[in-house]
Enzyme design. Structure first.
Site, mmCIF file in Angstrom:
data_model
loop_
_atom_site.group_PDB
_atom_site.id
_atom_site.type_symbol
_atom_site.label_atom_id
_atom_site.label_comp_id
_atom_site.label_asym_id
_atom_site.label_seq_id
_atom_site.Cartn_x
_atom_site.Cartn_y
_atom_site.Cartn_z
ATOM 1 N N SER A 14 -11.748 -10.955 7.409
ATOM 2 C CA SER A 14 -10.852 -10.260 6.485
ATOM 3 C C SER A 14 -9.416 -10.150 6.977
ATOM 4 O O SER A 14 -8.526 -9.769 6.222
ATOM 5 C CB SER A 14 -11.396 -8.853 6.188
ATOM 6 O OG SER A 14 -11.439 -8.068 7.368
ATOM 7 N N ASN A 90 -16.549 -15.223 14.297
ATOM 8 C CA ASN A 90 -15.238 -14.739 14.732
ATOM 9 C C ASN A 90 -15.199 -13.226 14.959
ATOM 10 O O ASN A 90 -14.252 -12.722 15.543
ATOM 11 C CB ASN A 90 -14.182 -15.141 13.688
ATOM 12 C CG ASN A 90 -12.797 -14.651 14.044
ATOM 13 O OD1 ASN A 90 -12.170 -15.136 14.977
ATOM 14 N ND2 ASN A 90 -12.316 -13.654 13.311
ATOM 15 N N TYR A 155 -15.455 -7.421 27.619
ATOM 16 C CA TYR A 155 -14.973 -8.446 26.692
ATOM 17 C C TYR A 155 -15.096 -9.834 27.318
ATOM 18 O O TYR A 155 -15.572 -10.784 26.677
ATOM 19 C CB TYR A 155 -13.519 -8.147 26.337
ATOM 20 C CG TYR A 155 -12.938 -9.023 25.251
ATOM 21 C CD1 TYR A 155 -13.288 -8.834 23.922
ATOM 22 C CD2 TYR A 155 -12.013 -10.023 25.554
ATOM 23 C CE1 TYR A 155 -12.743 -9.630 22.918
ATOM 24 C CE2 TYR A 155 -11.460 -10.820 24.574
ATOM 25 C CZ TYR A 155 -11.835 -10.613 23.251
ATOM 26 O OH TYR A 155 -11.292 -11.408 22.274
ATOM 27 N N ILE A 188 -2.676 -14.463 21.229
ATOM 28 C CA ILE A 188 -2.422 -14.807 19.827
ATOM 29 C C ILE A 188 -1.818 -13.595 19.130
ATOM 30 O O ILE A 188 -2.247 -12.455 19.343
ATOM 31 C CB ILE A 188 -3.739 -15.207 19.117
ATOM 32 C CG1 ILE A 188 -4.414 -16.369 19.850
ATOM 33 C CG2 ILE A 188 -3.462 -15.570 17.656
ATOM 34 C CD1 ILE A 188 -3.624 -17.659 19.882
#
Length: 247
Positions: A14, A90, A155, A188
């Site tokens: 989204s 993702n 992570y 990013i």
């Protein structure tokens, strides 16, 4: 359009990198099923954004760390879209802390969404791809899954796990015409990094040989390639999208 009549399932689709991937594939004719958690309005906005490509696009609320919920949403997408061709894993979360301060819940939550969620989605599409003798699975790892990062043990572990999962499943499905690959983004420009101070951004940029922070489109372009027929002989790969950070 090279992806006409194909259907892509994109978890965490989204916003950010996920939405960029959705747009890139939709622009080539792919129908899009977006899986999201959290703000329903973001899911709706993403679907509305994809309308300009004249493809079928739907949103589905799904916590991918939930095994049964993931199974149900895969079955629903197959029923409503007629099948799945591309699975883009993702969805991801962070709970950054030094190990000294990291709670068990911080570790479990990140592993649950990032790694187990990827497994859940692969597990529930596995037989479908085998029967079709075709499919593209692309999962979002991270550069920190390769080189590690202080304060991100959970992570980094989850993203390193995705690399191992990718390579193992690639070996299992290669003979069935299914490719399984991963992308490993570096820094990013997303909502998370955009919230950082200019000083921190400049420090990050100075570490990158390309001298710029990447964009979601930089990652989406690689995913588009991995979903294409041009990448039919590419499997088990982890492609860094990091501007040379880990050279």
């Amino acid at each position: 359009m090279k992806f006409e009549n194909k259907t892509a399932v994109i978890t965490g689709g989204s916003r950010g990198i996920g939405l960029a991937i959705a747009e890139k594939l939709a622009a080539q004719g792919a129908n899009i099923a977006i899986l999201y958690v959290g703000d329903e309005s973001e899911g709706k906005a993403a679907v509305e954004q994809l309308a300009k490509y004249n493809v079928k696009a739907e949103q589905y609320f799904c916590d991918v760390s939930d095994f049964e919920a993931s199974k149900q949403v895969v079955e629903k997408v197959i029923e409503e879209f007629g099948g799945i061709d591309f699975l883009i894993n993702n969805a991801g979360i962070t709970r950054d802390k030094l190990v000294l301060n990291m709670e068990e819940s911080d570790f479990d939550a990140v592993i649950g969404v990032n790694l187990k969620g990827t497994f859940n989605m692969i597990k529930h599409t596995y037989k479908h791809f085998m029967k079709k003798r075709y499919g593209r699975i692309v999962s979002t790892s991270s550069i920190v899954g390769i080189i590690g990062n202080a304060g991100q043990a959970n992570y980094s572990a989850s993203k390193a796990g995705i690399i191992g999962l990718t390579k193992s499943v690639a070996r299992e499905l290669a003979g069935r015409g299914v490719t399984v690959n991963a992308v490993a983004p570096g820094y990013i420009g997303t909502d998370m990094t955009n919230a950082l101070s200019d000083k921190i951004k400049e420090t990050m940029k100075a570490q990158i040989p390309a001298k710029r922070i990447g964009t979601p489109d930089d990652v989406a372009g690689v995913v588009e390639f991995l979903c294409s027929d041009e990448a039919a002989y590419v499997t088990g790969e982890v492609i860094r999208v990091d501007g040379g950070l880990a050279i």
